[in-house]
Motif scaffolding. Structure first.
Motif, PDB file in Angstrom:
ATOM      1  N   ASP A 103       0.810  -1.226   0.000  1.00 10.32           N
ATOM      2  CA  ASP A 103       0.000   0.000   0.000  1.00 10.32           C
ATOM      3  C   ASP A 103       0.843   1.275   0.000  1.00 10.32           C
ATOM      4  N   VAL A 104       2.048   1.221   0.587  1.00  5.44           N
ATOM      5  CA  VAL A 104       2.843   2.436   0.759  1.00  5.44           C
ATOM      6  C   VAL A 104       4.135   2.400  -0.052  1.00  5.44           C
ATOM      7  N   LEU A 105       4.946   1.385   0.180  1.00  3.07           N
ATOM      8  CA  LEU A 105       6.287   1.378  -0.404  1.00  3.07           C
ATOM      9  C   LEU A 105       6.279   1.111  -1.904  1.00  3.07           C
ATOM     10  N   PHE A 106       5.501   0.130  -2.339  1.00  6.10           N
ATOM     11  CA  PHE A 106       5.520  -0.221  -3.758  1.00  6.10           C
ATOM     12  C   PHE A 106       5.077   0.947  -4.641  1.00  6.10           C
ATOM     13  N   PRO A 107       3.917   1.570  -4.393  1.00  7.61           N
ATOM     14  CA  PRO A 107       3.522   2.686  -5.268  1.00  7.61           C
ATOM     15  C   PRO A 107       4.405   3.917  -5.152  1.00  7.61           C
ATOM     16  N   SER A 108       5.086   4.101  -4.019  1.00  3.75           N
ATOM     17  CA  SER A 108       5.908   5.294  -3.863  1.00  3.75           C
ATOM     18  C   SER A 108       7.332   5.100  -4.381  1.00  3.75           C
ATOM     19  N   LEU A 109       7.892   3.891  -4.248  1.00  5.39           N
ATOM     20  CA  LEU A 109       9.282   3.658  -4.629  1.00  5.39           C
ATOM     21  C   LEU A 109       9.436   3.118  -6.042  1.00  5.39           C
ATOM     22  N   PHE A 110       8.548   2.232  -6.471  1.00 10.66           N
ATOM     23  CA  PHE A 110       8.717   1.568  -7.770  1.00 10.66           C
ATOM     24  C   PHE A 110       8.809   2.562  -8.937  1.00 10.66           C
ATOM     25  N   PRO A 111       7.940   3.569  -9.029  1.00 13.45           N
ATOM     26  CA  PRO A 111       8.092   4.518 -10.141  1.00 13.45           C
ATOM     27  C   PRO A 111       9.432   5.235 -10.136  1.00 13.45           C
ATOM     28  N   PHE A 112       9.941   5.589  -8.939  1.00 17.87           N
ATOM     29  CA  PHE A 112      11.234   6.260  -8.864  1.00 17.87           C
ATOM     30  C   PHE A 112      12.363   5.341  -9.322  1.00 17.87           C
ATOM     31  N   PHE A 113      12.283   4.070  -8.962  1.00 17.45           N
ATOM     32  CA  PHE A 113      13.306   3.123  -9.403  1.00 17.45           C
ATOM     33  C   PHE A 113      13.333   3.030 -10.926  1.00 17.45           C
ATOM     34  N   VAL A 114      12.165   2.898 -11.542  1.00 18.56           N
ATOM     35  CA  VAL A 114      12.096   2.763 -12.999  1.00 18.56           C
ATOM     36  C   VAL A 114      12.577   4.045 -13.673  1.00 18.56           C
ATOM     37  N   ILE A 115      12.101   5.194 -13.191  1.00 25.04           N
ATOM     38  CA  ILE A 115      12.486   6.468 -13.807  1.00 25.04           C
ATOM     39  C   ILE A 115      13.989   6.704 -13.690  1.00 25.04           C
ATOM     40  N   SER A 116      14.552   6.386 -12.531  1.00 20.14           N
ATOM     41  CA  SER A 116      15.990   6.595 -12.359  1.00 20.14           C
ATOM     42  C   SER A 116      16.798   5.721 -13.309  1.00 20.14           C
ATOM     43  N   GLU A 117      16.359   4.469 -13.517  1.00 22.49           N
ATOM     44  CA  GLU A 117      17.045   3.584 -14.465  1.00 22.49           C
ATOM     45  C   GLU A 117      16.971   4.146 -15.883  1.00 22.49           C
TER      46      GLU A 117
ATOM     47  N   ILE B 169      12.297  -1.996 -15.638  1.00 19.43           N
ATOM     48  CA  ILE B 169      11.185  -2.594 -14.885  1.00 19.43           C
ATOM     49  C   ILE B 169      11.626  -3.875 -14.194  1.00 19.43           C
ATOM     50  N   VAL B 170      12.374  -4.721 -14.907  1.00 14.92           N
ATOM     51  CA  VAL B 170      12.832  -5.984 -14.316  1.00 14.92           C
ATOM     52  C   VAL B 170      13.748  -5.724 -13.124  1.00 14.92           C
ATOM     53  N   SER B 171      14.701  -4.811 -13.291  1.00 13.88           N
ATOM     54  CA  SER B 171      15.629  -4.503 -12.208  1.00 13.88           C
ATOM     55  C   SER B 171      14.900  -3.898 -11.011  1.00 13.88           C
ATOM     56  N   SER B 172      13.942  -3.030 -11.267  1.00  7.43           N
ATOM     57  CA  SER B 172      13.203  -2.390 -10.178  1.00  7.43           C
ATOM     58  C   SER B 172      12.313  -3.377  -9.436  1.00  7.43           C
ATOM     59  N   LEU B 173      11.711  -4.310 -10.160  1.00  6.63           N
ATOM     60  CA  LEU B 173      10.885  -5.330  -9.507  1.00  6.63           C
ATOM     61  C   LEU B 173      11.730  -6.233  -8.603  1.00  6.63           C
ATOM     62  N   GLN B 174      12.924  -6.578  -9.051  1.00 12.25           N
ATOM     63  CA  GLN B 174      13.804  -7.394  -8.217  1.00 12.25           C
ATOM     64  C   GLN B 174      14.161  -6.667  -6.930  1.00 12.25           C
ATOM     65  N   LEU B 175      14.469  -5.380  -7.040  1.00 14.55           N
ATOM     66  CA  LEU B 175      14.812  -4.606  -5.848  1.00 14.55           C
ATOM     67  C   LEU B 175      13.607  -4.441  -4.932  1.00 14.55           C
ATOM     68  N   MET B 176      12.418  -4.233  -5.502  1.00 16.81           N
ATOM     69  CA  MET B 176      11.226  -4.096  -4.677  1.00 16.81           C
ATOM     70  C   MET B 176      10.902  -5.387  -3.937  1.00 16.81           C
ATOM     71  N   ALA B 177      11.207  -6.520  -4.544  1.00 19.42           N
ATOM     72  CA  ALA B 177      11.007  -7.798  -3.854  1.00 19.42           C
ATOM     73  C   ALA B 177      11.909  -7.901  -2.627  1.00 19.42           C
ATOM     74  N   VAL B 178      13.152  -7.444  -2.759  1.00 16.25           N
ATOM     75  CA  VAL B 178      14.076  -7.446  -1.619  1.00 16.25           C
ATOM     76  C   VAL B 178      13.583  -6.507  -0.528  1.00 16.25           C
ATOM     77  N   VAL B 179      13.151  -5.318  -0.922  1.00 13.06           N
ATOM     78  CA  VAL B 179      12.650  -4.347   0.053  1.00 13.06           C
ATOM     79  C   VAL B 179      11.426  -4.899   0.786  1.00 13.06           C
ATOM     80  N   GLY B 180      10.490  -5.495   0.046  1.00  9.64           N
ATOM     81  CA  GLY B 180       9.296  -6.055   0.671  1.00  9.64           C
ATOM     82  C   GLY B 180       9.618  -7.181   1.633  1.00  9.64           C
ATOM     83  N   GLY B 181      10.537  -8.039   1.245  1.00  7.32           N
ATOM     84  CA  GLY B 181      10.917  -9.131   2.134  1.00  7.32           C
ATOM     85  C   GLY B 181      11.530  -8.638   3.434  1.00  7.32           C
ATOM     86  N   LEU B 182      12.364  -7.601   3.358  1.00  2.00           N
ATOM     87  CA  LEU B 182      12.981  -7.068   4.567  1.00  2.00           C
ATOM     88  C   LEU B 182      11.962  -6.378   5.463  1.00  2.00           C
ATOM     89  N   VAL B 183      10.996  -5.679   4.872  1.00  6.57           N
ATOM     90  CA  VAL B 183       9.957  -5.027   5.667  1.00  6.57           C
ATOM     91  C   VAL B 183       9.132  -6.062   6.429  1.00  6.57           C
TER      92      VAL B 183
END
Length: 407
Positions: free
Chosen positions: A42-56, A216-230
């Motif tokens: 609800d919070v991290l995925f919608p806020s971080l994922f777009p920034f990860f993709v845009i930065s790449e 997108i692939v790289s950002s999804l992999q990183l978001m999976a790591v972030v979600g697991g740690l949370v």
């Protein structure tokens, strides 16, 4: 060798203890896991994922190289970091942790920064995002929109002070490991920046579709790591609370805080913030008997520390490059203490209320009693001298940390 074995034994023992606690409190573990997953989705995925993709994508298009050339005359004299670090600074402050660590490792992989410069960069650009600081903490938890200005000045101002302090980290290390690193900063040139961006885009060579797919692939992999740690740290905190360990820790910290002249009621927020920033900042707004200035200082401390969950996210990202975690840890400690102290100093001019010591000494007895008897000009002078002495001492420590004897 002994230290490595001891560390391994402590890690194994901690893992076994946590496994036993999870088995002993299965319902609490399950609820904490669901709650952590909800926070991620609800919070991290919608806020971080777009920034990860845009930065790449921006990296692939050469925007980072463009900003690097423009900001090089500013970033090198201030922070001893190439101009490309300005992109990481802006994105890190805008999108929050752990975006800056992700971008710094990308710059390191492209040889745009040296190892030392990358460690400096991650150390002071890791911060909370403005949306969380203003919307969630100031308005949502404290119900005080005016508090956003004081928190922002303390948090981001403290981060910039850490950046100035970290320029002394490994001062004797050669700044050049990639092309153009050893050259002095060039003067501002918009035309040269455009040419650099064009050359970087040609060197990348990927089509727009391929660039977007890989981003997108790289950002999804990183978001999976972030979600697991949370989820992992949410479960840890819940089982420690259910077992009564956290209550013992709260009691111990509550007895130590008055020795530093702080209210004992801040123990629960500070301990909770040690593990997770959202839980800590929410708890810091709860105590009604504590002056607002000290609750805000606790929130500034927690926001700058980031919580062990953020530390684990950053450490996992840095592990993909050759950047070390220790400078980041030291910077988080200094940032947490510095931002809390900075908030106490700017409280009166920003919020328009009595200084911290005048509120505190009138309500809570402690070592600071009698401080309000000094003239305000003298108090400011003493605080400024104390800050200068502390900065001098910390500079010596950072210099020693970066010292490497010649073979």
């Amino acid at each position: 060798m002994f230290v490595k074995r001891l560390t391994a034994l402590l890690f194994i023992g901690s893992a076994l203890l946590l496994a036993v606690l999870m088995i002993g409190y299965p319902e609490a573990s399950w609820q904490a896991g669901v709650r952590g997953l909800a926070i991620w989705w609800d919070v991290l995925f919608p806020s971080l994922f777009p920034f990860f993709v845009i930065s790449e994508v921006l990296l692939g298009f050469g925007i980072v190289h463009f900003l690097g050339k423009l900001l090089d005359p500013l970033m090198k004299p201030l922070f001893r970091i190439p101009g490309s670090g300005g992109f990481v600074l802006a994105m890190g402050f805008a999108s929050g942790y752990p975006v800056s660590a992700k971008l710094a490792t990308k710059l390191r992989e492209q040889r745009l920064v040296s190892r030392t410069e990358g460690e400096r960069l991650v150390a002071f650009t890791t911060s909370s995002d403005p949306i969380f600081l203003i919307g969630a903490v100031s308005v949502g938890f404290f119900g005080n929109p005016k508090l956003a200005g004081a928190l922002a000045l303390a948090h981001y101002g403290g981060a910039l002070l850490i950046g100035l302090l970290m320029r002394f980290y490994r001062p004797a290390t050669p700044e050049s490991e990639g092309k153009g690193q050893a050259a002095p900063p060039e003067r501002f040139s918009f035309r040269l920046a455009l040419r650099t961006m064009h050359e970087a885009r040609l060197q990348d060579g990927r089509s727009v579709g391929e660039l977007l797919r890989q981003a997108i692939v790289s950002s999804l992999q990183l978001m999976a790591v972030v979600g697991g740690l949370v989820v992992f740290f949410s479960v840890i905190l819940e089982v420690l609370t259910a077992s009564g360990f956290m209550n013992s820790l709260y009691l111990a910290v509550s007895r130590l805080l008055p020795l530093a002249g702080l209210p004992s009621g801040l123990a629960e927020p500070l301990v909770g913030g040690l593990f997770e920033v959202t839980l800590g900042t929410r708890a810091s707004a709860a105590p009604e008997t504590i002056p607002l200035v000290y609750k805000a200082a606790a929130a500034a401390f927690i926001l700058s520390w980031g919580g062990l969950s953020v530390h684990a996210q950053v450490a996992s990202i840095l592990n993909g490059a050759d950047l070390r975690y220790l400078p980041f840890l030291i910077a988080r400690i200094l940032h947490a203490v510095g931002s809390a102290g900075l908030l106490l100093l700017i409280w009166k001019p920003v919020m328009g209320t009595a200084p911290a010591w005048e509120q505190f000494t009138g309500r809570v007895a402690g070592p600071l009693y009698g401080w309000s008897g000094f003239p305000e000009a003298l108090r400011i002078l003493l605080i400024a001298l104390a800050i200068l002495l502390i900065l001098s001492f910390l500079t010596r420590i950072i210099r020693r940390l970066g010292y490497r004897p010649k073979n």
